[in-house]
Design a protein around this motif. Structure first.
Motif, PDB file in Angstrom:
ATOM      1  N   MET A 134       3.683  -3.449   6.173  1.00  0.00           N
ATOM      2  CA  MET A 134       3.987  -2.848   4.871  1.00  0.00           C
ATOM      3  C   MET A 134       5.447  -3.065   4.481  1.00  0.00           C
ATOM      4  N   LEU A 135       6.351  -2.894   5.433  1.00  0.00           N
ATOM      5  CA  LEU A 135       7.772  -3.102   5.142  1.00  0.00           C
ATOM      6  C   LEU A 135       8.069  -4.557   4.800  1.00  0.00           C
ATOM      7  N   THR A 136       7.448  -5.492   5.507  1.00  0.00           N
ATOM      8  CA  THR A 136       7.697  -6.905   5.225  1.00  0.00           C
ATOM      9  C   THR A 136       7.113  -7.319   3.877  1.00  0.00           C
ATOM     10  N   VAL A 137       5.971  -6.753   3.511  1.00  0.00           N
ATOM     11  CA  VAL A 137       5.379  -7.063   2.199  1.00  0.00           C
ATOM     12  C   VAL A 137       6.272  -6.528   1.081  1.00  0.00           C
ATOM     13  N   VAL A 138       6.731  -5.279   1.246  1.00  0.00           N
ATOM     14  CA  VAL A 138       7.676  -4.721   0.271  1.00  0.00           C
ATOM     15  C   VAL A 138       8.923  -5.589   0.205  1.00  0.00           C
ATOM     16  N   GLY A 139       9.380  -6.059   1.360  1.00  0.00           N
ATOM     17  CA  GLY A 139      10.551  -6.918   1.401  1.00  0.00           C
ATOM     18  C   GLY A 139      10.362  -8.196   0.601  1.00  0.00           C
ATOM     19  N   LEU A 140       9.218  -8.846   0.760  1.00  0.00           N
ATOM     20  CA  LEU A 140       8.957 -10.076   0.009  1.00  0.00           C
ATOM     21  C   LEU A 140       8.976  -9.823  -1.493  1.00  0.00           C
ATOM     22  N   VAL A 141       8.321  -8.753  -1.912  1.00  0.00           N
ATOM     23  CA  VAL A 141       8.266  -8.438  -3.341  1.00  0.00           C
ATOM     24  C   VAL A 141       9.658  -8.157  -3.888  1.00  0.00           C
ATOM     25  N   MET A 142      10.438  -7.350  -3.160  1.00  0.00           N
ATOM     26  CA  MET A 142      11.752  -6.967  -3.660  1.00  0.00           C
ATOM     27  C   MET A 142      12.761  -8.108  -3.571  1.00  0.00           C
ATOM     28  N   VAL A 143      12.617  -8.976  -2.579  1.00  0.00           N
ATOM     29  CA  VAL A 143      13.494 -10.147  -2.496  1.00  0.00           C
ATOM     30  C   VAL A 143      13.285 -11.038  -3.719  1.00  0.00           C
ATOM     31  N   PHE A 144      12.024 -11.223  -4.111  1.00  0.00           N
ATOM     32  CA  PHE A 144      11.754 -12.041  -5.294  1.00  0.00           C
ATOM     33  C   PHE A 144      12.294 -11.363  -6.551  1.00  0.00           C
TER      34      PHE A 144
ATOM     35  N   ILE B   7      12.038   5.028   3.294  1.00  0.00           N
ATOM     36  CA  ILE B   7      12.676   5.824   4.346  1.00  0.00           C
ATOM     37  C   ILE B   7      11.624   6.435   5.265  1.00  0.00           C
ATOM     38  N   LEU B   8      10.546   6.948   4.691  1.00  0.00           N
ATOM     39  CA  LEU B   8       9.484   7.546   5.498  1.00  0.00           C
ATOM     40  C   LEU B   8       8.808   6.509   6.395  1.00  0.00           C
ATOM     41  N   LEU B   9       8.670   5.290   5.910  1.00  0.00           N
ATOM     42  CA  LEU B   9       8.087   4.224   6.733  1.00  0.00           C
ATOM     43  C   LEU B   9       8.969   3.941   7.946  1.00  0.00           C
ATOM     44  N   PHE B  10      10.286   3.937   7.738  1.00  0.00           N
ATOM     45  CA  PHE B  10      11.190   3.727   8.876  1.00  0.00           C
ATOM     46  C   PHE B  10      11.156   4.916   9.834  1.00  0.00           C
ATOM     47  N   VAL B  11      11.053   6.117   9.304  1.00  0.00           N
ATOM     48  CA  VAL B  11      10.929   7.301  10.170  1.00  0.00           C
ATOM     49  C   VAL B  11       9.654   7.210  11.003  1.00  0.00           C
ATOM     50  N   LEU B  12       8.544   6.836  10.362  1.00  0.00           N
ATOM     51  CA  LEU B  12       7.282   6.670  11.087  1.00  0.00           C
ATOM     52  C   LEU B  12       7.394   5.569  12.130  1.00  0.00           C
ATOM     53  N   PHE B  13       8.098   4.498  11.777  1.00  0.00           N
ATOM     54  CA  PHE B  13       8.313   3.405  12.737  1.00  0.00           C
ATOM     55  C   PHE B  13       9.033   3.918  13.978  1.00  0.00           C
ATOM     56  N   MET B  14      10.076   4.703  13.780  1.00  0.00           N
ATOM     57  CA  MET B  14      10.848   5.198  14.917  1.00  0.00           C
ATOM     58  C   MET B  14      10.034   6.185  15.757  1.00  0.00           C
ATOM     59  N   ILE B  15       9.308   7.074  15.079  1.00  0.00           N
ATOM     60  CA  ILE B  15       8.479   8.032  15.826  1.00  0.00           C
ATOM     61  C   ILE B  15       7.468   7.293  16.688  1.00  0.00           C
ATOM     62  N   ARG B  16       6.811   6.319  16.076  1.00  0.00           N
ATOM     63  CA  ARG B  16       5.803   5.569  16.830  1.00  0.00           C
ATOM     64  C   ARG B  16       6.439   4.747  17.944  1.00  0.00           C
ATOM     65  N   GLY B  17       7.601   4.165  17.660  1.00  0.00           N
ATOM     66  CA  GLY B  17       8.283   3.371  18.678  1.00  0.00           C
ATOM     67  C   GLY B  17       8.679   4.192  19.885  1.00  0.00           C
ATOM     68  N   PHE B  18       9.195   5.396  19.642  1.00  0.00           N
ATOM     69  CA  PHE B  18       9.573   6.266  20.756  1.00  0.00           C
ATOM     70  C   PHE B  18       8.348   6.772  21.515  1.00  0.00           C
ATOM     71  N   GLN B  19       7.259   7.021  20.799  1.00  0.00           N
ATOM     72  CA  GLN B  19       6.028   7.430  21.472  1.00  0.00           C
ATOM     73  C   GLN B  19       5.518   6.331  22.395  1.00  0.00           C
ATOM     74  N   ILE B  20       5.551   5.116  21.911  1.00  0.00           N
ATOM     75  CA  ILE B  20       5.130   3.975  22.730  1.00  0.00           C
ATOM     76  C   ILE B  20       6.022   3.859  23.958  1.00  0.00           C
ATOM     77  N   SER B  21       7.314   4.019  23.755  1.00  0.00           N
ATOM     78  CA  SER B  21       8.279   3.861  24.853  1.00  0.00           C
ATOM     79  C   SER B  21       8.050   4.904  25.947  1.00  0.00           C
ATOM     80  N   THR B  22       7.826   6.142  25.562  1.00  0.00           N
ATOM     81  CA  THR B  22       7.671   7.197  26.558  1.00  0.00           C
ATOM     82  C   THR B  22       6.374   7.052  27.345  1.00  0.00           C
ATOM     83  N   ARG B  23       5.402   6.310  26.799  1.00  0.00           N
ATOM     84  CA  ARG B  23       4.128   6.121  27.496  1.00  0.00           C
ATOM     85  C   ARG B  23       4.126   4.884  28.385  1.00  0.00           C
TER      86      ARG B  23
END
Length: 395
Positions: free
Chosen positions: A32-42, A296-312
């Protein structure tokens, strides 16, 4: 696997017997972030590209090529057993240090805006400092795993790692690129803290780093100007404060829901670097507070999920590697957001996955691939991990 095969550096591809499906939430957030990035870069670059290159699609096509490369790398790395990177941590870091030295050689390094940060061949250019960020995370994850509880001793535990990271930071500063050094410092400190370093040691390092950083800022004219623009942006809104004040105007124009996708005015040669460092300001103008909040919420979700993965993760190296990658992407996203909103002085840091920039995009997606590999190992049995360790995949 035979002992003969285990002694080679063949890629340790994951197997169904010890791996599960990758984390779909993290993958979806990244896409989702990369798709938004492509649209906004254009949206941000179409007029600029038409003016500079007579092709409105110029930056979008280049970003698309890098995105395909990055997603391909993500796909491959998500299926490579992440413990393999522990064995390659030092050779990788050595190779990246070599690239940093090459950048400083006038006949090899490419210069833009007064900085020598790129290596290029024809239409392709790479930024080694972006690669070093991920290399430092891999190195520290392997180092902390080997040191275990000994990291609390300053001389034999903490100092060797600091010397290695300090050398790399010195090379990056010579480009110059203070923003990357700050990110490396935060990520290094975070990983050392998680690894068990004494808080007194880390506090002393911070107290030493602050005056050094201040001296670096005050000793350079353009950094002093950025600091003054941060403190009093409207005093010289037509010169040193121009970029940040235009960013403020972009956010202010956007309001709650924005002026509409593609309808922003600040990208029409008002806001510099609208498709790179300040793409979030354009998002604020065209998609408003709501659109910015979603990012911002997508990045927050990314970090939450990343830390969850790391702790497991089943092995310490996986935990350190996952925490390091998540912190790296999160710190850079937070810093970029703070820059475009005037909370910290301007630095040349991209917004991961969203800003235009091939090296940043590919390295970020490579990091996600490693995170996804860690997520696939969360249900692997201890016997399987010990079996891999005994065959030379980890030290």
């Amino acid at each position: 696997m035979s002992k003969k095969a285990a002694g080679t550096l063949a890629l340790p591809w994951t197997t169904n017997s010890s791996r599960v499906g990758m984390d779909q939430v993290l993958l979806c957030v990244t896409v989702m972030l990369t798709v938004v990035g492509l649209v906004m870069v254009f949206s941000a670059s179409a007029v600029l590209a038409g003016n500079r290159h007579h092709d409105s699609w110029y930056y979008l096509k280049r970003q698309g090529v890098w995105l395909v490369m990055g997603l391909s790398l993500l796909h491959v790395l998500s299926r490579v057993d992440y413990v393999w990177w522990k064995r390659l941590s030092i050779p990788l870091l050595g190779g990246m240090a070599t690239l940093l030295v090459m950048v400083l050689i006038p006949s090899l390094g490419m210069t833009a805006n007064g900085a020598r940060r790129w290596l290029g061949a024809g239409p392709i250019s790479i930024q080694p400092a972006e690669m070093v960020k991920l290399g430092v995370v891999i190195y520290l994850a392997a180092y902390l795993t080997r040191k275990e509880g000994r990291i609390q001793d300053f001389q034999s535990g903490l100092l060797p790692a600091l010397l290695v990271i300090g050398l790399l930071c010195g090379l990056v500063l010579m480009e110059p690129d203070l923003g990357t050094v700050v990110v490396l410092g935060v990520v290094t400190g975070s990983l050392l803290f998680v690894g068990g370093a004494r808080l007194s040691h880390l506090s002393t390092l911070v107290l030493c780093a602050v005056p050094i950083g201040l001296a670096l800022v005050l000793s350079t004219e353009y950094r002093r100007q950025r600091l003054m623009a941060f403190l009093q942006p409207w005093n010289d809104a037509s010169d040193t404060g121009f970029q940040i004040t235009q960013s403020f105007l972009a956010f202010g124009s956007g309001g709650l829901f924005g002026v509409g996708l593609g309808e922003g005015k600040q990208k029409l040669f008002f806001l510099p670097e609208a498709h790179t460092d300040f793409v979030l300001a354009l998002i604020g103008e065209e998609l408003g507070f709501v659109g910015t909040g979603v990012i911002i919420l997508l990045f927050v979700l990314f970090m939450i999920r990343g830390f969850q993965i790391s702790t497991r993760a089943r092995v310490p190296f996986g935990r350190y590697l996952g925490i390091g990658i998540t912190t790296l992407i999160g710190v850079q996203a937070l810093t970029n957001a703070c820059v475009v909103t005037g909370l910290v002085p301007t630095k040349g840091l991209t917004l991961p996955f969203v800003s235009y920039g091939g090296s940043s995009l590919v390295v970020s997606l490579a990091g996600v691939g490693m995170l996804l590999s860690i997520s696939r190992d969360r249900h692997a049995g201890r016997e399987a991990i010990e079996h891999r360790s005994g065959h030379g995949w980890v030290r």
